[in-house]
Design a protein around this motif. Sequence first.
Motif, PDB file in Angstrom:
ATOM      1  N   PHE A   1     -12.800  11.589   4.396  1.00  0.00           N
ATOM      2  CA  PHE A   1     -11.498  12.078   3.962  1.00  0.00           C
ATOM      3  C   PHE A   1     -10.383  11.165   4.458  1.00  0.00           C
ATOM      4  O   PHE A   1      -9.471  10.812   3.697  1.00  0.00           O
ATOM      5  CB  PHE A   1     -11.296  13.509   4.472  1.00  0.00           C
ATOM      6  CG  PHE A   1      -9.973  14.098   4.099  1.00  0.00           C
ATOM      7  CD1 PHE A   1      -9.705  14.479   2.794  1.00  0.00           C
ATOM      8  CD2 PHE A   1      -8.982  14.282   5.064  1.00  0.00           C
ATOM      9  CE1 PHE A   1      -8.469  15.023   2.446  1.00  0.00           C
ATOM     10  CE2 PHE A   1      -7.763  14.824   4.720  1.00  0.00           C
ATOM     11  CZ  PHE A   1      -7.504  15.194   3.412  1.00  0.00           C
ATOM     12  N   MET A   2     -10.429  10.784   5.712  1.00  0.00           N
ATOM     13  CA  MET A   2      -9.406   9.902   6.273  1.00  0.00           C
ATOM     14  C   MET A   2      -9.411   8.541   5.577  1.00  0.00           C
ATOM     15  O   MET A   2      -8.354   7.965   5.307  1.00  0.00           O
ATOM     16  CB  MET A   2      -9.605   9.741   7.786  1.00  0.00           C
ATOM     17  CG  MET A   2      -9.366  11.026   8.565  1.00  0.00           C
ATOM     18  SD  MET A   2      -7.764  11.796   8.280  1.00  0.00           S
ATOM     19  CE  MET A   2      -6.687  10.584   8.996  1.00  0.00           C
ATOM     20  N   GLU A   3     -10.580   8.019   5.262  1.00  0.00           N
ATOM     21  CA  GLU A   3     -10.666   6.751   4.539  1.00  0.00           C
ATOM     22  C   GLU A   3     -10.056   6.883   3.147  1.00  0.00           C
ATOM     23  O   GLU A   3      -9.350   5.983   2.682  1.00  0.00           O
ATOM     24  CB  GLU A   3     -12.120   6.280   4.457  1.00  0.00           C
ATOM     25  CG  GLU A   3     -12.675   5.806   5.787  1.00  0.00           C
ATOM     26  CD  GLU A   3     -14.173   5.517   5.742  1.00  0.00           C
ATOM     27  OE1 GLU A   3     -14.786   5.645   4.654  1.00  0.00           O
ATOM     28  OE2 GLU A   3     -14.727   5.165   6.803  1.00  0.00           O
ATOM     29  N   SER A   4     -10.298   8.007   2.496  1.00  0.00           N
ATOM     30  CA  SER A   4      -9.711   8.240   1.178  1.00  0.00           C
ATOM     31  C   SER A   4      -8.189   8.301   1.258  1.00  0.00           C
ATOM     32  O   SER A   4      -7.490   7.756   0.397  1.00  0.00           O
ATOM     33  CB  SER A   4     -10.236   9.537   0.577  1.00  0.00           C
ATOM     34  OG  SER A   4     -11.606   9.446   0.316  1.00  0.00           O
ATOM     35  N   LEU A   5      -7.685   8.970   2.296  1.00  0.00           N
ATOM     36  CA  LEU A   5      -6.236   9.029   2.481  1.00  0.00           C
ATOM     37  C   LEU A   5      -5.646   7.641   2.717  1.00  0.00           C
ATOM     38  O   LEU A   5      -4.591   7.304   2.180  1.00  0.00           O
ATOM     39  CB  LEU A   5      -5.877   9.951   3.643  1.00  0.00           C
ATOM     40  CG  LEU A   5      -5.988  11.447   3.393  1.00  0.00           C
ATOM     41  CD1 LEU A   5      -5.610  12.215   4.655  1.00  0.00           C
ATOM     42  CD2 LEU A   5      -5.109  11.871   2.244  1.00  0.00           C
ATOM     43  N   ASP A   6      -6.332   6.832   3.512  1.00  0.00           N
ATOM     44  CA  ASP A   6      -5.869   5.466   3.751  1.00  0.00           C
ATOM     45  C   ASP A   6      -5.835   4.661   2.458  1.00  0.00           C
ATOM     46  O   ASP A   6      -4.885   3.932   2.188  1.00  0.00           O
ATOM     47  CB  ASP A   6      -6.758   4.767   4.779  1.00  0.00           C
ATOM     48  CG  ASP A   6      -6.577   5.319   6.180  1.00  0.00           C
ATOM     49  OD1 ASP A   6      -5.535   5.965   6.448  1.00  0.00           O
ATOM     50  OD2 ASP A   6      -7.486   5.101   7.014  1.00  0.00           O
ATOM     51  N   GLN A   7      -6.876   4.797   1.648  1.00  0.00           N
ATOM     52  CA  GLN A   7      -6.915   4.087   0.364  1.00  0.00           C
ATOM     53  C   GLN A   7      -5.785   4.551  -0.553  1.00  0.00           C
ATOM     54  O   GLN A   7      -5.126   3.735  -1.205  1.00  0.00           O
ATOM     55  CB  GLN A   7      -8.261   4.296  -0.331  1.00  0.00           C
ATOM     56  CG  GLN A   7      -9.415   3.595   0.350  1.00  0.00           C
ATOM     57  CD  GLN A   7     -10.746   3.950  -0.304  1.00  0.00           C
ATOM     58  OE1 GLN A   7     -10.797   4.702  -1.265  1.00  0.00           O
ATOM     59  NE2 GLN A   7     -11.828   3.387   0.234  1.00  0.00           N
ATOM     60  N   LEU A   8      -5.542   5.846  -0.596  1.00  0.00           N
ATOM     61  CA  LEU A   8      -4.468   6.377  -1.417  1.00  0.00           C
ATOM     62  C   LEU A   8      -3.111   5.849  -0.947  1.00  0.00           C
ATOM     63  O   LEU A   8      -2.277   5.435  -1.755  1.00  0.00           O
ATOM     64  CB  LEU A   8      -4.481   7.909  -1.376  1.00  0.00           C
ATOM     65  CG  LEU A   8      -3.381   8.616  -2.155  1.00  0.00           C
ATOM     66  CD1 LEU A   8      -3.467   8.284  -3.642  1.00  0.00           C
ATOM     67  CD2 LEU A   8      -3.472  10.116  -1.937  1.00  0.00           C
TER      68      LEU A   8
END
Length: 77
Positions: free
Chosen positions: A16-23
């Motif tokens: 989830f945190m990686e997805s937020l960083d990508q976003l």
Amino acid sequence: MSENQKELRRAAAQAFMESLDQLEQRLSITKPVQPVSPSPKAPQAKIDRDIVQDLEEAVADIEQHIHISPLHQNEAS
């Protein structure tokens, strides 16, 4: 909570945190910086006046329809 559940939660939180960083990266790349115009209110004021005028005309039409409708219902009876 079992070790397996803890590991699944940790992995999910990390994903989830990686997805937020990508976003966040995508938004910061694709978000253009808009220059500030000297008089941004002038076009908006005209649009606002046009909208108000359209709304006033619509209200008048609705009020006219409401006042006429009972007359037509009485004639039909």
